[in-house]
Design an enzyme around this catalytic site. Structure first.
Site, PDB file in Angstrom:
ATOM      1  N   ASP A  18       0.877  -1.175   0.000  1.00  0.00           N
ATOM      2  CA  ASP A  18       0.000   0.000   0.000  1.00  0.00           C
ATOM      3  C   ASP A  18       0.912   1.221   0.000  1.00  0.00           C
ATOM      4  O   ASP A  18       2.120   1.120   0.214  1.00  0.00           O
ATOM      5  CB  ASP A  18      -0.888  -0.019   1.267  1.00  0.00           C
ATOM      6  CG  ASP A  18      -1.772   1.229   1.376  1.00  0.00           C
ATOM      7  OD1 ASP A  18      -2.461   1.554   0.395  1.00  0.00           O
ATOM      8  OD2 ASP A  18      -1.761   1.887   2.427  1.00  0.00           O
ATOM      9  N   SER A  19       0.294   2.374  -0.185  1.00  0.00           N
ATOM     10  CA  SER A  19       1.062   3.619  -0.107  1.00  0.00           C
ATOM     11  C   SER A  19       1.586   3.853   1.315  1.00  0.00           C
ATOM     12  O   SER A  19       2.477   4.671   1.510  1.00  0.00           O
ATOM     13  CB  SER A  19       0.162   4.803  -0.486  1.00  0.00           C
ATOM     14  OG  SER A  19      -0.915   4.892   0.434  1.00  0.00           O
ATOM     15  N   GLY A  51      -3.144   8.995  -3.501  1.00  0.00           N
ATOM     16  CA  GLY A  51      -4.463   9.400  -3.987  1.00  0.00           C
ATOM     17  C   GLY A  51      -4.524  10.742  -4.677  1.00  0.00           C
ATOM     18  O   GLY A  51      -5.450  11.021  -5.419  1.00  0.00           O
ATOM     19  N   CYS A  81      -4.437  -1.487  -1.909  1.00  0.00           N
ATOM     20  CA  CYS A  81      -4.642  -0.054  -2.074  1.00  0.00           C
ATOM     21  C   CYS A  81      -5.580   0.141  -3.266  1.00  0.00           C
ATOM     22  O   CYS A  81      -5.284  -0.340  -4.376  1.00  0.00           O
ATOM     23  CB  CYS A  81      -3.283   0.587  -2.365  1.00  0.00           C
ATOM     24  SG  CYS A  81      -3.366   2.328  -2.792  1.00  0.00           S
ATOM     25  N   ASN A  82      -6.688   0.795  -3.025  1.00  0.00           N
ATOM     26  CA  ASN A  82      -7.655   1.026  -4.117  1.00  0.00           C
ATOM     27  C   ASN A  82      -7.059   1.891  -5.218  1.00  0.00           C
ATOM     28  O   ASN A  82      -7.279   1.652  -6.405  1.00  0.00           O
ATOM     29  CB  ASN A  82      -8.905   1.720  -3.564  1.00  0.00           C
ATOM     30  CG  ASN A  82      -9.695   0.839  -2.628  1.00  0.00           C
ATOM     31  OD1 ASN A  82     -10.632   0.189  -3.032  1.00  0.00           O
ATOM     32  ND2 ASN A  82      -9.313   0.790  -1.369  1.00  0.00           N
ATOM     33  N   THR A  83      -6.305   2.910  -4.805  1.00  0.00           N
ATOM     34  CA  THR A  83      -5.738   3.847  -5.778  1.00  0.00           C
ATOM     35  C   THR A  83      -4.733   3.134  -6.690  1.00  0.00           C
ATOM     36  O   THR A  83      -4.743   3.308  -7.910  1.00  0.00           O
ATOM     37  CB  THR A  83      -5.039   5.012  -5.044  1.00  0.00           C
ATOM     38  OG1 THR A  83      -5.900   5.486  -4.008  1.00  0.00           O
ATOM     39  CG2 THR A  83      -4.701   6.136  -5.989  1.00  0.00           C
ATOM     40  N   CYS A 194     -11.094   3.241   0.417  1.00  0.00           N
ATOM     41  CA  CYS A 194      -9.647   3.423   0.563  1.00  0.00           C
ATOM     42  C   CYS A 194      -9.250   2.583   1.756  1.00  0.00           C
ATOM     43  O   CYS A 194      -9.942   2.596   2.789  1.00  0.00           O
ATOM     44  CB  CYS A 194      -9.326   4.896   0.825  1.00  0.00           C
ATOM     45  SG  CYS A 194      -7.627   5.194   1.400  1.00  0.00           S
ATOM     46  N   THR A 195      -8.154   1.837   1.634  1.00  0.00           N
ATOM     47  CA  THR A 195      -7.816   0.879   2.696  1.00  0.00           C
ATOM     48  C   THR A 195      -7.381   1.561   3.992  1.00  0.00           C
ATOM     49  O   THR A 195      -7.319   0.919   5.033  1.00  0.00           O
ATOM     50  CB  THR A 195      -6.733  -0.102   2.215  1.00  0.00           C
ATOM     51  OG1 THR A 195      -5.605   0.646   1.722  1.00  0.00           O
ATOM     52  CG2 THR A 195      -7.268  -1.005   1.128  1.00  0.00           C
TER      53      THR A 195
HETATM   54  N1  DGL Z   1      -4.802   3.309   0.901  1.00  0.00           N
HETATM   55  C1  DGL Z   1      -4.934   3.849  -0.390  1.00  0.00           C
HETATM   56  C2  DGL Z   1      -6.213   3.405  -1.075  1.00  0.00           C
HETATM   57  O1  DGL Z   1      -6.761   2.379  -0.735  1.00  0.00           O
HETATM   58  C3  DGL Z   1      -4.651   5.264  -0.707  1.00  0.00           C
HETATM   59  C4  DGL Z   1      -4.190   6.257   0.271  1.00  0.00           C
HETATM   60  C5  DGL Z   1      -3.322   7.283  -0.403  1.00  0.00           C
HETATM   61  O2  DGL Z   1      -2.129   7.015  -0.473  1.00  0.00           O
HETATM   62  O3  DGL Z   1      -3.848   8.295  -0.871  1.00  0.00           O
HETATM   63  O4  DGL Z   1      -6.680   4.058  -1.979  1.00  0.00           O
END
Ligand code: DGL
Length: 276
Positions: A18-19, A51, A81-83, A194-195
């Protein structure tokens, strides 16, 4: 370049990235469901947040992190991570056709089944909401269900969570600011897209009220990973011994170690790495 000769073994570890610390909300389900697996968690905190970054940067980061994790001969990677899933999962699958790749996407489908009013709110990063992948998902769900989606980009919220501010006044106000317009639209279901956001679930509940249902996809993602590994005879045999968790970060060692302790009650080894 593709790597079709990737060696694949059931005893190999699984990469999760993830980020930053958001992917821990997915890792906790993976660890609970697959306790025999060796998990390598990668937090790209030095480059967070994703994001609000251009898509090509997120693609570059995802490819670089996957290349790093492949040094440990991983059999699968979870893009927690969704992004990053929206931006990079196609590129990852293309470059690594033999690697099992599992992504996360905002839970629009489960939300469409849960809603009674047909109005669903989606909290996610600006990057996720602007992506083609999200647009397609939204269209696909809209074709099969009569659902109105109300989207809310939560700029700055992942940052607050990265800073460990899970219940501060600033985070509470921010959550309220993002959730209030959705409640004003009479949504009865809110997707945590977002996770990072499951870690401020109490604040989201407080802002949304008791009648709004929250949708988090951590557990279904863990089950999808289990299915995929099972299909490919890649589940680590129990006889191979107990599983483990190790962690890598491009940010602060102590921040990630603290997040593991505080959020998951785990104490893995954490190494700071430079991945360019
Ligand atoms: N955790 C990430 C997600 O699920 C993004 C958070 C980010 O770095 O902006 O989208």
């Amino acid at each position: 370049m593709a790597d079709p000769a990737l060696p694949v073994s059931a005893e190999a570890p699984i990469g999760v990235f993830d980020s930053g610390i958001g992917g821990l909300s997915v890792l906790r389900h993976v660890h609970a469901l697959l306790p025999s697996e060796e998990l390598l968690y990668f937090a790209d905190s030095g480059f967070a947040p994703y994001g609000e970054k251009p898509e090509h940067i997120v693609v570059e980061r995802a490819l670089a992190i996957t290349a790093f994790l492949l040094r440990f001969k991983i059999k699968a990677i979870v893009v927690a991570c969704n992004t990053a899933t929206a931006a990079a999962i196609a590129a990852l699958r293309k470059r690594h056709p033999l690697l099992q790749v599992v992504g996360v996407e905002p839970g629009l489908k489960p939300a469409a089944q849960l809603t009674q009013t047909g109005k669903v709110g989606v909290l996610a990063t600006a990057g996720t909401l602007a992506s083609d992948k999200f647009l397609k998902l939204r269209q696909q769900v809209a074709e099969t269900a009569q659902v109105e989606f109300h989207l809310q980009a939560c700029n700055g919220l992942a940052d607050q969570i990265e800073k460990g501010e899970l219940a501060s006044r600033e985070t509470r106000q921010m959550v309220r600011r993002y959730v209030a317009p959705l409640v004003g639209q009479a949504v009865d279901t809110l997707v945590l897209g977002c996770t990072h956001y499951p870690f401020v679930e109490p604040l989201v509940r407080e802002a949304a009220g008791p009648d709004v249902r929250l949708v988090d996809t951590g557990e279904p993602v863990a089950r999808q990973l289990q299915r995929l590994l099972s299909q490919h005879a890649l589940l680590r045999p129990e006889a191979a011994g107990a599983g483990s968790v190790s962690a890598y970060t491009t940010g602060s060692r102590s921040a990630l170690a603290n997040a593991f302790r505080r959020l998951l009650e785990l104490d893995p080894t954490v190494e700071v790495v430079a991945v360019e």
